[in-house]
Enzyme design. Sequence first.
Site, mmCIF file in Angstrom:
data_model
loop_
_atom_site.group_PDB
_atom_site.id
_atom_site.type_symbol
_atom_site.label_atom_id
_atom_site.label_comp_id
_atom_site.label_asym_id
_atom_site.label_seq_id
_atom_site.Cartn_x
_atom_site.Cartn_y
_atom_site.Cartn_z
ATOM 1 C CG MET A 1 -2.181 0.797 1.089
ATOM 2 S SD MET A 1 -3.070 0.628 -0.469
ATOM 3 C CE MET A 1 -4.710 0.181 0.101
ATOM 4 N N GLY A 2 1.652 1.406 -1.059
ATOM 5 C CA GLY A 2 2.405 2.653 -1.263
ATOM 6 C C GLY A 2 1.527 3.592 -2.070
ATOM 7 N NE ARG A 3 5.244 7.329 -4.348
ATOM 8 C CZ ARG A 3 6.423 7.420 -3.745
ATOM 9 N NH1 ARG A 3 6.652 8.367 -2.868
ATOM 10 N NH2 ARG A 3 7.396 6.582 -4.042
ATOM 11 C CB ILE A 4 1.207 2.383 -7.321
ATOM 12 C CG1 ILE A 4 2.284 3.303 -7.931
ATOM 13 C CG2 ILE A 4 0.389 1.744 -8.436
ATOM 14 C CD1 ILE A 4 3.382 2.584 -8.702
ATOM 15 C CB SER B 1 5.374 -4.396 -8.560
ATOM 16 O OG SER B 1 5.486 -5.805 -8.479
ATOM 17 N NE ARG B 2 11.588 -2.590 -11.348
ATOM 18 C CZ ARG B 2 10.913 -1.514 -11.746
ATOM 19 N NH1 ARG B 2 9.657 -1.608 -12.143
ATOM 20 N NH2 ARG B 2 11.509 -0.333 -11.771
ATOM 21 C CG HIS C 1 8.409 -2.765 -17.492
ATOM 22 N ND1 HIS C 1 9.429 -3.310 -16.749
ATOM 23 C CD2 HIS C 1 7.934 -1.728 -16.744
ATOM 24 C CE1 HIS C 1 9.561 -2.633 -15.614
ATOM 25 N NE2 HIS C 1 8.658 -1.675 -15.592
ATOM 26 C CB ALA D 1 2.591 0.101 -15.670
ATOM 27 C CD GLU E 1 10.599 -6.426 -17.446
ATOM 28 O OE1 GLU E 1 11.039 -5.316 -17.791
ATOM 29 O OE2 GLU E 1 9.754 -6.574 -16.553
HETATM 30 C C1 GLV Z 1 9.017 1.490 -14.066
HETATM 31 O O1 GLV Z 1 8.844 0.297 -13.944
HETATM 32 C C2 GLV Z 1 9.444 2.305 -12.972
HETATM 33 O O2 GLV Z 1 9.908 1.775 -11.940
HETATM 34 O O3 GLV Z 1 9.350 3.532 -13.102
HETATM 35 C C1 GLV Z 2 5.484 4.091 -6.022
HETATM 36 O O1 GLV Z 2 5.336 5.188 -6.583
HETATM 37 C C2 GLV Z 2 4.783 3.664 -4.801
HETATM 38 O O2 GLV Z 2 5.240 4.033 -3.704
HETATM 39 O O3 GLV Z 2 3.746 2.970 -4.877
#
Ligand code: GLV
Ligand code: GLV
Length: 330
Positions: A157-160, A238-239, A287, A289, A268
């Site tokens: 639960m970060g910014r995204i 994410s990754r 990739h 997003a 990738e």
């Molecule tokens: C892309 O995947 C980023 O981390 O900005």
């Molecule tokens: C990335 O920007 C995050 O903190 O979710």
Amino acid sequence: MAKPHVYVTRQLFKSALDIIKNSCTVEVFNGDDNPVPRKLLLEKVRDADGLLCLLTEKIDKELMNQGNKLKIISNYAVGFNNIDVPEATSRGIWVTNTPGILTETTADCAWALMMASARRIVEGDRNIRVNGWVHAWGPKMFIGSDVHGKTLGIVGMGRIGLAMMKRAQGFGMKVIYYDPRRLSEIENDLVRYGTLSDLLSDSDFVSVHTPLDEKTHHLIGKAEFAKMKRTAYLVNTSRGPVVDESALYEALRDKVIAGAALDVFEKEPLDPASPLIKLDNIVLTPHIASASIETRTAMAEMAATNIVSVLTGKEPPNPVNLEVKKNLRK
Ligand code: GLV
Ligand code: GLV
């Protein structure tokens, strides 16, 4: 005094290059949008005071051994698992990223992937293109799952993650979130905290928004898929290595879960021989997003501003390793 020199590993938007050119000399790798070959990068970094790089470049000890003048490594990404940050810190080199500006754009894409997999949008498109539209309409044709009213599990639960939560509200969804940090202030009738196990067993959609580190490597694997509903979907923007890709393949093949959508992969570009490509119940994107014109421009300008700040003697606006201040390279 000679201007500081910056090496940029990919063609940038003009507005970003102009920011650098104002106070630095700059060389840009001109590789038709391919990553710079490692050997060339190791050469180019020798003369560079600043490096603007992408997540396709591995910025490790070997590279820093060549970059004796480097004062800043500016990553054109929010994620920075491609950089050995402790190594940079120990050498007095700033590391910066591009946080915040790509949040909503990335959440838009995760949302699109979730909807595309639930509603079989890509399969439907492929069917028309490849087979022609055979049946006019059928009650079970490309039948999928509702999104509205369901439960969304947000891992990280970060910014995204928070931006996903906001979107879920508009779709009348319940949210379960898991994060090492509990954010009690966001909890209400529709949003609750859960353990990862709890989240996996109760969610209809699981969307991953963690950074990649030792703790999150293969966070979602065979045992985790086994906990998910057979009707559930996994989305990863994410990754790649946060999800165990071979376990995901088996879970999709054996219908342990209903479907998935991936924007990121363990390696990738994805190997064209990857068995994932043969599956119908997965949506794959390369990739992308954060790939909106607005956001990619803003990210480039932010990466450029970080470089210029350091090379003109200021603190960068978006440091990853603030602790470097104690021993900055002169
Ligand atoms: C892309 O995947 C980023 O981390 O900005
Ligand atoms: C990335 O920007 C995050 O903190 O979710």
